[in-house]
Design an enzyme around this catalytic site. Structure first.
Site, PDB file in Angstrom:
ATOM      1  N   ASN A 111       0.848  -1.207   0.000  1.00 55.05           N
ATOM      2  CA  ASN A 111       0.000   0.000   0.000  1.00 55.05           C
ATOM      3  C   ASN A 111       0.874   1.244   0.000  1.00 55.05           C
ATOM      4  O   ASN A 111       2.013   1.217   0.472  1.00 55.05           O
ATOM      5  CB  ASN A 111      -0.891   0.006   1.244  1.00 55.05           C
ATOM      6  CG  ASN A 111      -1.852   1.179   1.262  1.00 55.05           C
ATOM      7  OD1 ASN A 111      -2.458   1.524   0.248  1.00 55.05           O
ATOM      8  ND2 ASN A 111      -1.993   1.818   2.416  1.00 55.05           N
ATOM      9  N   HIS A 113       0.592   5.207   1.428  1.00 51.97           N
ATOM     10  CA  HIS A 113      -0.226   6.048   2.307  1.00 51.97           C
ATOM     11  C   HIS A 113       0.397   7.452   2.374  1.00 51.97           C
ATOM     12  O   HIS A 113       1.615   7.577   2.497  1.00 51.97           O
ATOM     13  CB  HIS A 113      -0.298   5.426   3.707  1.00 51.97           C
ATOM     14  CG  HIS A 113      -1.158   6.211   4.635  1.00 51.97           C
ATOM     15  ND1 HIS A 113      -2.538   6.130   4.613  1.00 51.97           N
ATOM     16  CD2 HIS A 113      -0.846   7.123   5.589  1.00 51.97           C
ATOM     17  CE1 HIS A 113      -3.036   6.958   5.504  1.00 51.97           C
ATOM     18  NE2 HIS A 113      -2.032   7.568   6.116  1.00 51.97           N
ATOM     19  N   ASP A 145      -0.932  -5.562   6.625  1.00 52.14           N
ATOM     20  CA  ASP A 145      -1.324  -6.642   7.539  1.00 52.14           C
ATOM     21  C   ASP A 145      -2.704  -6.309   8.105  1.00 52.14           C
ATOM     22  O   ASP A 145      -3.390  -5.427   7.582  1.00 52.14           O
ATOM     23  CB  ASP A 145      -0.246  -6.898   8.611  1.00 52.14           C
ATOM     24  CG  ASP A 145      -0.054  -5.721   9.550  1.00 52.14           C
ATOM     25  OD1 ASP A 145      -0.895  -4.792   9.544  1.00 52.14           O
ATOM     26  OD2 ASP A 145       0.928  -5.740  10.311  1.00 52.14           O
TER      27      ASP A 145
HETATM   28  C1  GAR Z   1      -2.698   8.779  -2.846  1.00 53.53           C
HETATM   29  O1  GAR Z   1      -2.214  10.008  -2.372  1.00 53.53           O
HETATM   30  C2  GAR Z   1      -2.566   7.700  -1.797  1.00 53.53           C
HETATM   31  O2  GAR Z   1      -1.474   7.900  -0.953  1.00 53.53           O
HETATM   32  C3  GAR Z   1      -3.864   7.832  -1.064  1.00 53.53           C
HETATM   33  O3  GAR Z   1      -4.819   8.083  -2.041  1.00 53.53           O
HETATM   34  C4  GAR Z   1      -4.209   8.831  -3.106  1.00 53.53           C
HETATM   35  C5  GAR Z   1      -4.592   8.181  -4.406  1.00 53.53           C
HETATM   36  O4  GAR Z   1      -4.192   8.953  -5.489  1.00 53.53           O
HETATM   37  N1  GAR Z   1      -4.165   6.647  -0.333  1.00 53.53           N
HETATM   38  C6  GAR Z   1      -4.751   6.650   0.862  1.00 53.53           C
HETATM   39  O5  GAR Z   1      -5.096   7.657   1.430  1.00 53.53           O
HETATM   40  C7  GAR Z   1      -4.932   5.267   1.447  1.00 53.53           C
HETATM   41  N2  GAR Z   1      -5.304   5.361   2.824  1.00 53.53           N
HETATM   42  P1  GAR Z   1      -4.271   8.417  -6.969  1.00 53.53           P
HETATM   43  O6  GAR Z   1      -5.680   7.854  -7.185  1.00 53.53           O
HETATM   44  O7  GAR Z   1      -4.036   9.631  -7.811  1.00 53.53           O
HETATM   45  O8  GAR Z   1      -3.212   7.366  -7.146  1.00 53.53           O
END
Ligand code: GAR
Length: 206
Positions: A111, A113, A145
């Site tokens: 993932n 984050h 996990d």
């Molecule tokens: C990203 O910034 C990622 O880190 C976040 O969503 C965005 C997706 O951007 N993920 C989370 O917040 C997961 N908890 P994208 O659709 O342009 O790749």
């Protein structure tokens, strides 16, 4: 390229991380093969990006068509296995995975984050960091996990918070780091591999 480099990407949003992974594959800087993209949202930009790039399987699976989270995740998992994917790459996937799914693919789900974990886990890592007032935040690539945003950390990048930052301006700078870090980490993952010691990721051949 062997089956060990086949990845499934799960995404809920605009798909910019998927886009940079696909671009890195095109330019030969990320030696993985995106076999399958799954989104839980029909309107996700990630689906269009995947179709445009010619990803072999592009699926919208609607959670409402399934009895519960476990049933939905089972359908996703069956598609991932049918596509022969060794790794599952979450790229803006905004659903919490069921414990059964995490166990089924233990150690093979990655993932990204938008914070320096373990700070600011959860749905709004950018806004929570801004509201808290930290001066440095960033992004984290980690193994998944059973603990939300809690698995061993593969890579991190720091981003300073500026005085006039809004959630959007900060997220844009974090995303610039994500776009560098995610393809580079996937490359390292399939080329070098790693072992886990306690909570620590120990990279091989580096
Ligand atoms: C990203 O910034 C990622 O880190 C976040 O969503 C965005 C997706 O951007 N993920 C989370 O917040 C997961 N908890 P994208 O659709 O342009 O790749």
């Amino acid at each position: 390229m062997g089956a060990g480099n086949n990845i499934a990407v799960m995404a809920s949003g605009k798909g910019s991380n998927l886009q940079v992974i696909l671009e890195a594959i095109q330019t030969g800087t990320c030696p993985v093969h995106v076999r399958l993209v799954i989104s839980d949202r029909a309107e996700a930009g990630a689906l269009d990006i995947a179709r445009h790039a010619g990803v072999p399987d592009v699926l919208h699976l609607n959670p409402k068509d399934h009895a519960d989270r476990t049933a939905f995740d089972t359908a996703c998992g069956d598609a991932i296995e049918a596509a022969g994917c060794s790794w599952i790459v979450l790229a803006g996937y905004m659903r919490i995975l069921s414990p059964a799914f995490v166990q089924r693919f233990a150690g093979r789900i990655i993932n990204i984050h938008p914070s320096l974990l373990p700070a600011f886990a959860g749905a709004d890592g950018v806004g929570d960091a801004l509201d808290y007032g930290v001066r440095i935040t960033g992004c984290t690539v980690h193994l998944v996990d059973e603990v939300l945003d809690g698995g061993p950390i593969l890579a991190q990048a720091a981003v300073p918070v500026l005085d006039d930052d809004t959630r959007d301006s900060l997220h844009a700078r974090i995303q610039a780091e994500e776009h560098r870090l995610y393809p580079a980490t996937l490359k390292r993952m399939v080329e070098c591999g790693f072992t886990i010691r306690g909570r620590r990721v120990i990279w091989k051949n580096t």
